[in-house]
Scaffold this motif. Structure first.
Motif, PDB file in Angstrom:
ATOM      1  N   UNK A  68     -10.163 -17.424 -22.939  1.00 14.76           N
ATOM      2  CA  UNK A  68     -10.410 -17.650 -21.513  1.00 14.76           C
ATOM      3  C   UNK A  68      -9.632 -18.902 -21.125  1.00 14.76           C
ATOM      4  N   UNK A  69      -8.663 -18.734 -20.233  1.00 15.82           N
ATOM      5  CA  UNK A  69      -7.793 -19.866 -19.911  1.00 15.82           C
ATOM      6  C   UNK A  69      -7.563 -19.997 -18.415  1.00 15.82           C
ATOM      7  N   UNK A  70      -7.269 -21.243 -18.036  1.00 13.30           N
ATOM      8  CA  UNK A  70      -6.911 -21.520 -16.646  1.00 13.30           C
ATOM      9  C   UNK A  70      -5.545 -20.911 -16.358  1.00 13.30           C
ATOM     10  N   UNK A  71      -5.340 -20.519 -15.132  1.00 12.46           N
ATOM     11  CA  UNK A  71      -4.087 -19.904 -14.706  1.00 12.46           C
ATOM     12  C   UNK A  71      -2.888 -20.821 -14.960  1.00 12.46           C
ATOM     13  N   UNK A  72      -3.109 -22.133 -14.960  1.00 10.89           N
ATOM     14  CA  UNK A  72      -2.031 -23.115 -15.075  1.00 10.89           C
ATOM     15  C   UNK A  72      -1.552 -23.360 -16.510  1.00 10.89           C
ATOM     16  N   UNK A  73      -2.166 -22.729 -17.505  1.00  9.86           N
ATOM     17  CA  UNK A  73      -1.802 -22.979 -18.907  1.00  9.86           C
ATOM     18  C   UNK A  73      -0.389 -22.465 -19.184  1.00  9.86           C
ATOM     19  N   UNK A  74       0.369 -23.282 -19.899  1.00 12.19           N
ATOM     20  CA  UNK A  74       1.756 -22.966 -20.274  1.00 12.19           C
ATOM     21  C   UNK A  74       1.810 -21.646 -21.047  1.00 12.19           C
ATOM     22  N   UNK A  75       2.640 -20.701 -20.620  1.00 18.65           N
ATOM     23  CA  UNK A  75       2.746 -19.414 -21.319  1.00 18.65           C
ATOM     24  C   UNK A  75       3.130 -19.545 -22.796  1.00 18.65           C
TER      25      UNK A  75
ATOM     26  N   UNK B 173      -1.628 -13.956 -36.988  1.00 16.92           N
ATOM     27  CA  UNK B 173      -1.258 -14.296 -38.365  1.00 16.92           C
ATOM     28  C   UNK B 173      -2.433 -14.154 -39.320  1.00 16.92           C
ATOM     29  N   UNK B 174      -3.619 -14.407 -38.806  1.00 19.44           N
ATOM     30  CA  UNK B 174      -4.829 -14.326 -39.636  1.00 19.44           C
ATOM     31  C   UNK B 174      -5.463 -12.941 -39.572  1.00 19.44           C
ATOM     32  N   UNK B 175      -4.830 -12.020 -38.873  1.00 17.86           N
ATOM     33  CA  UNK B 175      -5.286 -10.635 -38.864  1.00 17.86           C
ATOM     34  C   UNK B 175      -6.417 -10.306 -37.922  1.00 17.86           C
ATOM     35  N   UNK B 176      -6.609 -11.115 -36.892  1.00 16.83           N
ATOM     36  CA  UNK B 176      -7.688 -10.842 -35.937  1.00 16.83           C
ATOM     37  C   UNK B 176      -7.094 -10.409 -34.589  1.00 16.83           C
ATOM     38  N   UNK B 177      -7.791  -9.549 -33.864  1.00 16.47           N
ATOM     39  CA  UNK B 177      -7.340  -9.149 -32.526  1.00 16.47           C
ATOM     40  C   UNK B 177      -7.780 -10.173 -31.476  1.00 16.47           C
ATOM     41  N   UNK B 178      -7.129 -10.140 -30.320  1.00 15.41           N
ATOM     42  CA  UNK B 178      -7.505 -11.042 -29.233  1.00 15.41           C
ATOM     43  C   UNK B 178      -7.313 -10.356 -27.890  1.00 15.41           C
ATOM     44  N   UNK B 179      -8.003 -10.898 -26.903  1.00 13.99           N
ATOM     45  CA  UNK B 179      -7.854 -10.475 -25.510  1.00 13.99           C
ATOM     46  C   UNK B 179      -7.876 -11.725 -24.649  1.00 13.99           C
ATOM     47  N   UNK B 180      -7.129 -11.694 -23.544  1.00 15.61           N
ATOM     48  CA  UNK B 180      -7.059 -12.856 -22.656  1.00 15.61           C
ATOM     49  C   UNK B 180      -7.728 -12.578 -21.325  1.00 15.61           C
ATOM     50  N   UNK B 181      -8.324 -13.633 -20.773  1.00 15.37           N
ATOM     51  CA  UNK B 181      -8.930 -13.578 -19.447  1.00 15.37           C
ATOM     52  C   UNK B 181      -8.496 -14.833 -18.691  1.00 15.37           C
ATOM     53  N   UNK B 182      -7.956 -14.649 -17.506  1.00 19.93           N
ATOM     54  CA  UNK B 182      -7.454 -15.758 -16.696  1.00 19.93           C
ATOM     55  C   UNK B 182      -8.533 -16.212 -15.719  1.00 19.93           C
ATOM     56  N   UNK B 183      -8.641 -17.540 -15.560  1.00 19.46           N
ATOM     57  CA  UNK B 183      -9.589 -18.127 -14.609  1.00 19.46           C
ATOM     58  C   UNK B 183      -8.821 -19.026 -13.645  1.00 19.46           C
ATOM     59  N   UNK B 184      -9.328 -19.176 -12.457  1.00 21.80           N
ATOM     60  CA  UNK B 184      -8.635 -19.966 -11.443  1.00 21.80           C
ATOM     61  C   UNK B 184      -8.676 -21.457 -11.701  1.00 21.80           C
ATOM     62  N   UNK B 185      -9.519 -21.928 -12.568  1.00 18.19           N
ATOM     63  CA  UNK B 185      -9.556 -23.357 -12.877  1.00 18.19           C
ATOM     64  C   UNK B 185     -10.845 -24.008 -12.419  1.00 18.19           C
ATOM     65  N   UNK B 186     -10.908 -25.305 -12.681  1.00 18.74           N
ATOM     66  CA  UNK B 186     -12.090 -26.056 -12.295  1.00 18.74           C
ATOM     67  C   UNK B 186     -13.209 -25.996 -13.314  1.00 18.74           C
TER      68      UNK B 186
ATOM     69  N   UNK C 211     -11.973 -18.777 -27.361  1.00 19.43           N
ATOM     70  CA  UNK C 211     -11.222 -20.004 -27.121  1.00 19.43           C
ATOM     71  C   UNK C 211     -11.170 -20.227 -25.617  1.00 19.43           C
ATOM     72  N   UNK C 212     -11.398 -21.462 -25.191  1.00 19.94           N
ATOM     73  CA  UNK C 212     -11.268 -21.821 -23.786  1.00 19.94           C
ATOM     74  C   UNK C 212     -10.206 -22.889 -23.625  1.00 19.94           C
ATOM     75  N   UNK C 213      -9.342 -22.733 -22.625  1.00 21.67           N
ATOM     76  CA  UNK C 213      -8.333 -23.746 -22.316  1.00 21.67           C
ATOM     77  C   UNK C 213      -8.455 -24.079 -20.828  1.00 21.67           C
ATOM     78  N   UNK C 214      -8.699 -25.349 -20.545  1.00 17.76           N
ATOM     79  CA  UNK C 214      -8.904 -25.810 -19.170  1.00 17.76           C
ATOM     80  C   UNK C 214      -7.587 -26.201 -18.505  1.00 17.76           C
ATOM     81  N   UNK C 215      -7.658 -26.505 -17.213  1.00 21.96           N
ATOM     82  CA  UNK C 215      -6.482 -26.929 -16.440  1.00 21.96           C
ATOM     83  C   UNK C 215      -5.766 -28.123 -17.057  1.00 21.96           C
ATOM     84  N   UNK C 216      -6.522 -29.047 -17.641  1.00 25.17           N
ATOM     85  CA  UNK C 216      -5.913 -30.257 -18.204  1.00 25.17           C
ATOM     86  C   UNK C 216      -5.306 -30.017 -19.589  1.00 25.17           C
ATOM     87  N   UNK C 217      -5.365 -28.774 -20.073  1.00 21.60           N
ATOM     88  CA  UNK C 217      -4.800 -28.440 -21.370  1.00 21.60           C
ATOM     89  C   UNK C 217      -5.730 -28.670 -22.534  1.00 21.60           C
TER      90      UNK C 217
END
Length: 112
Positions: free
Chosen positions: A9-16, A28-41, A61-67
């Motif tokens: 789950x990441x903020x829209x502003x996160x570096x691609x 690399x560790x053999x696990x699947x993932x899915x992404x969800x974009x959030x507007x921030x804040x 995993x969560x990544x906020x606007x501030x990285x």
């Protein structure tokens, strides 16, 4: 139907490139993932906890606007992530975070 995956789950502003490296570390560790974009804040810990509650693998995993970044497991109390990486998250650190999130799922010792 939702598939078992580590949710990112990441903020829209996160570096691609950070997102690519995060995904590469998980894969690399053999696990699947899915992404969800959030507007921030929203802080990284809250994003990660939200993802862990909805993930069939119970890890997110969560990544906020501030990285800043957090890895949460649903069995941990809200506000108590398993791992925290202060921002801004670099591509190298993102890869390591992805690897460690997958290692939590596969029950392999973390690489800190």
């Amino acid at each position: 139907m939702k598939r078992p995956a580590i949710e990112i789950h990441h903020a829209r502003s996160v570096d691609p490139e950070v997102l690519r490296q995060l995904a590469a570390g998980i894969e690399e560790e053999g696990a699947p993932h899915e992404m969800a974009v959030h507007d921030g804040g929203t802080d990284a810990g809250t994003l990660a906890a939200r993802g862990a509650r909805s993930s069939m693998l119970l890890v997110a995993i969560g990544i906020a606007d501030d990285g800043s970044c957090a890895v949460a497991h649903d069995s941990f109390p809200p506000g108590r992530p398993v791992l925290v990486e202060p921002g801004p998250l670099t591509p190298e650190a993102a890869r390591r975070v992805g690897q460690n999130a997958a290692r939590i799922v596969t029950q392999i010792p973390l690489s800190l």
